[in-house]
Enzyme design. Structure first.
Site, PDB file in Angstrom:
ATOM      1  N   CYS A  21      41.629  41.617  40.285  1.00 49.66           N
ATOM      2  CA  CYS A  21      42.527  42.657  40.897  1.00 49.66           C
ATOM      3  C   CYS A  21      43.252  41.910  42.216  1.00 49.66           C
ATOM      4  CB  CYS A  21      41.709  43.852  41.448  1.00 49.66           C
ATOM      5  SG  CYS A  21      40.163  43.483  42.339  1.00 49.66           S
ATOM      6  N   ASP A  65      40.670  37.192  48.505  1.00 47.91           N
ATOM      7  CA  ASP A  65      39.395  36.640  49.351  1.00 47.91           C
ATOM      8  C   ASP A  65      38.872  35.472  48.745  1.00 47.91           C
ATOM      9  OD1 ASP A  65      39.231  38.396  51.831  1.00 47.91           O
ATOM     10  OD2 ASP A  65      38.722  40.011  50.382  1.00 47.91           O
ATOM     11  N   GLU A  67      34.681  37.883  44.993  1.00 45.99           N
ATOM     12  CA  GLU A  67      35.375  37.333  46.117  1.00 45.99           C
ATOM     13  C   GLU A  67      34.751  36.488  47.161  1.00 45.99           C
ATOM     14  OE1 GLU A  67      37.243  40.750  47.911  1.00 45.99           O
ATOM     15  OE2 GLU A  67      35.399  42.068  47.859  1.00 45.99           O
ATOM     16  N   HIS A 100      47.309  42.702  54.063  1.00 53.04           N
ATOM     17  CA  HIS A 100      47.259  44.278  53.586  1.00 53.04           C
ATOM     18  C   HIS A 100      48.803  44.981  53.687  1.00 53.04           C
ATOM     19  CE1 HIS A 100      42.927  43.387  52.975  1.00 53.04           C
ATOM     20  NE2 HIS A 100      43.211  44.112  51.911  1.00 53.04           N
TER      21      HIS A 100
END
Ligand code: PEP
Ligand code: MG
Length: 572
Positions: A503, A456, A432, A190
């Site tokens: 995404c 993920d 995911e 992240h």
């Protein structure tokens, strides 16, 4: 001496500046007796007063660069520092026991920390964390070492860190932080994702940059190729300055596509959307010509503060984004805490495998009040734009049904109380977890849309932790196994008249885009900084030809073979 390192290119661009080491200092010490307790108390008081003026400065700086709400965290620390009931007993301890200030500080604060931690009241439990922070600051002054304060950076630097947590990254001021480089992390950790949204060049996963770099040494970060040079020669600086200016020219070219829609050479339109973490990211979405928001990671609203955002605060944030997008779609993802995203004020037990554990929707079901507050804020904001809601980490159809039922329950209650709610909110899920990708045909009957979270999905399919640079070679978006899952999801949605977006970072990957276009992906959601170059690419591609490419790619054995095919099909 020049030192060159290789890492993972995490955010485009070149940065050349002095190193700012964001590394925890060594705060270890020995307990000892002191002969002159009075002067030891004085040494302690000096450390407290330096800490006070330092914190006041940090607080002011944070208010200016990050906003008043973020700065309030430091008020709690200042309160502890000025509290005679905390400071007095430490001084007494030094005097009565003739011990050094470091150990008196440690012992007395330990007592207060365990007292606060055992309290029932959540607010009081949070005070234990404040005491820990304050203790660290006083200790650093007693020991004469420096705790880095990223909020205080006021000259151009490159941040060098072991890792950056999302909340560290949120504190970086773009004006001064020209780039960052870390020891650990991957392209989809992240901190890397946030660097892209801040448009700061970054290289992650170099393994050893903190060991190799000293404070103020010159560093070049090449976020295009993943290179890092410490103490570069004049020739190397000149070379990278040239790459930097070429990149700026390239960006100016892409800039011209800002107001164009995204249509392939043979006339097929796809939507290029942006991923955002906070309403502040909207400027970047607009300036990069985003056609929608494909992922609003709402967990960032919960980070960098010391309590949960209220329903009202959330409502304001969602409303700001919906209004800012002026009627264009905004896909908001409900809270995805867990994995590498933690909240200091949400006490969760340590887990062996956080990415396989108590995360996202799982955590929301167990803390239903938290979930319901967010849903209410979203439902109330829905009248201000085109809201779509999606749930993260859905593994089973039952989970989707449960989340939907809670949402409908809150909606009903709001409507009954006379609150306006938009009647046309689309409801979707993130794909995911491989189980959901495989069972997409069943999910497609019940959801309005899918958004594929490849960050993920790839880590779970390949069983390779997205934060671990040792297994980062298994982050293989072009592996036919991943492509087959993606294709299965897209086809399943289309069969039911639904749509699929993506995404995860793969959506903005220039090698993956031709494949995704060929597989029929409807919406590509990416860091705002990748939108214009992706639009430029799609405008040069022939969709019919990409369908043929995708069909062939699905029947290859390796990612390398797929890349070779993409190169063949996209060569002009
Ligand atoms: C993903 O997993 O691909 C995704 C978009 O969500 P996050 O990166 O926030 O886990
Ligand atoms: Mg995810």
């Amino acid at each position: 001496m020049v030192k060159e390192l290789k890492g993972i290119a995490a955010s485009d661009g070149i940065a050349i500046a002095k190193a700012y080491l964001l590394v925890e200092p060594d705060l270890s010490f020995e307990k000892s007796e002191v002969a002159d307790a009075e002067s030891e108390v004085k040494r302690f008081q000096d450390a407290v007063s330096i800490s006070q003026s330092e914190l006041t400065k940090i607080r002011e700086q944070a208010a200016k660069s990050l906003g008043e709400d973020k700065a309030q965290i430091f008020d709690a620390h200042l309160l502890v520092l000025g509290d005679p009931e905390m400071i007095g007993p430490i001084e007494e301890n030094i005097k009565n026991n003739k011990v050094n200030a470091e150990s008196a500080l440690q012992e007395t604060t330990d007592m207060f920390i365990s007292m606060f931690e055992s309290m029932d009241n959540e607010y009081m439990r949070e005070r234990a964390a404040d005491i820990r922070d304050v203790r660290k600051r006083i200790l650093s002054h007693l020991l004469g070492v420096t705790i880095p304060n990223p909020a205080l950076i006021d000259e151009e630097v490159v941040v060098v860190a072991k890792d950056l947590t999302p909340s560290d990254t949120a504190q970086l001021n773009r004006k001064f932080v020209k780039g960052f480089v870390t020891d650990i992390g991957g392209r989809t950790s992240h901190s890397a994702i946030m660097a892209r949204s801040l448009e700061i060049p970054a290289v992650v996963g170099t393994k050893e940059v903190t060991a190799d770099t000293k404070k103020d040494e010159m560093v070049i970060i090449d976020g295009l190729e993943g290179n890092v040079i410490i103490n570069p020669s004049d020739d190397q600086i000149a070379h990278y300055k040239k790459i930097q200016s070429d990149f700026e020219l390239q960006k100016a070219e892409w800039e011209k596509l800002k107001n164009e829609s995204t249509v392939s050479k043979d006339g097929v339109h796809v939507e290029l959307a942006a991923n955002i973490g906070t309403p502040n990211d909207l400027d970047g979405v607009i300036s990069n010509g985003g056609e929608a928001i494909g992922l609003y990671r709402t967990e960032f609203l919960y980070m960098g503060r010391d309590n949960f955002p209220t329903e009202e605060e959330q409502y304001e944030a969602y409303k700001a984004v919906l209004e800012g997008m002026e009627g264009k779609s905004v896909v908001v993802r409900t809270l995805d805490i867990g994995g590498d995203k933690t909240l200091p004020y949400l006490d969760l037990p340590e887990e062996m495998n956080p990415f396989l554990g108590f995360r996202a929707i799982r955590l929301c079901f167990a803390n239903e009040d938290l979930f319901r507050t967010q849903l209410r804020a979203l439902l109330r904001a829905s009248v201000h734009g085109k809201l779509k809601i999606m749930f993260p980490m859905i593994a089973t159809v039952a989970e989707f049904r449960q989340a939907k039922a809670i949402l409908l329950d809150e909606k009903q209650k709001l409507v009954a109380s006379g609150t306006d709610v938009n009647e046309n909110i689309e409801l979707g899920i993130m794909i995911e977890i491989p189980a959901a990708a495989v069972l997409a045909d069943q999910f497609a009957k019940e959801v309005d849309f899918f958004s594929i979270g490849t960050n993920d999905l790839i880590q779970y399919t390949m069983a390779a932790d997205r934060m671990n640079e040792r297994v980062s070679y298994l982050y293989q978006p072009y592996n036919p196994s991943i492509l087959r899952l993606v294709k299965n999801v897209i086809d399943a949605s289309h069969k039911e008249g639904k749509w699929t977006g993506m995404c995860g970072e793969m959506a903005g990957d220039q090698t993956a885009i031709p494949l995704l276009l060929g597989m029929g992906l409807d919406e590509f959601s990416m860091s705002a900084s990748s939108i214009l170059k992706s639009r430029s690419l799609i405008k040069r591609l022939d969709q019919t030809k990409m369908v043929e490419l995708a069909d062939k790619a699905l029947n290859q054995a390796t990612a390398e073979e797929v890349v070779a095919l993409v190169e063949k099909y996209t060569a002009e």
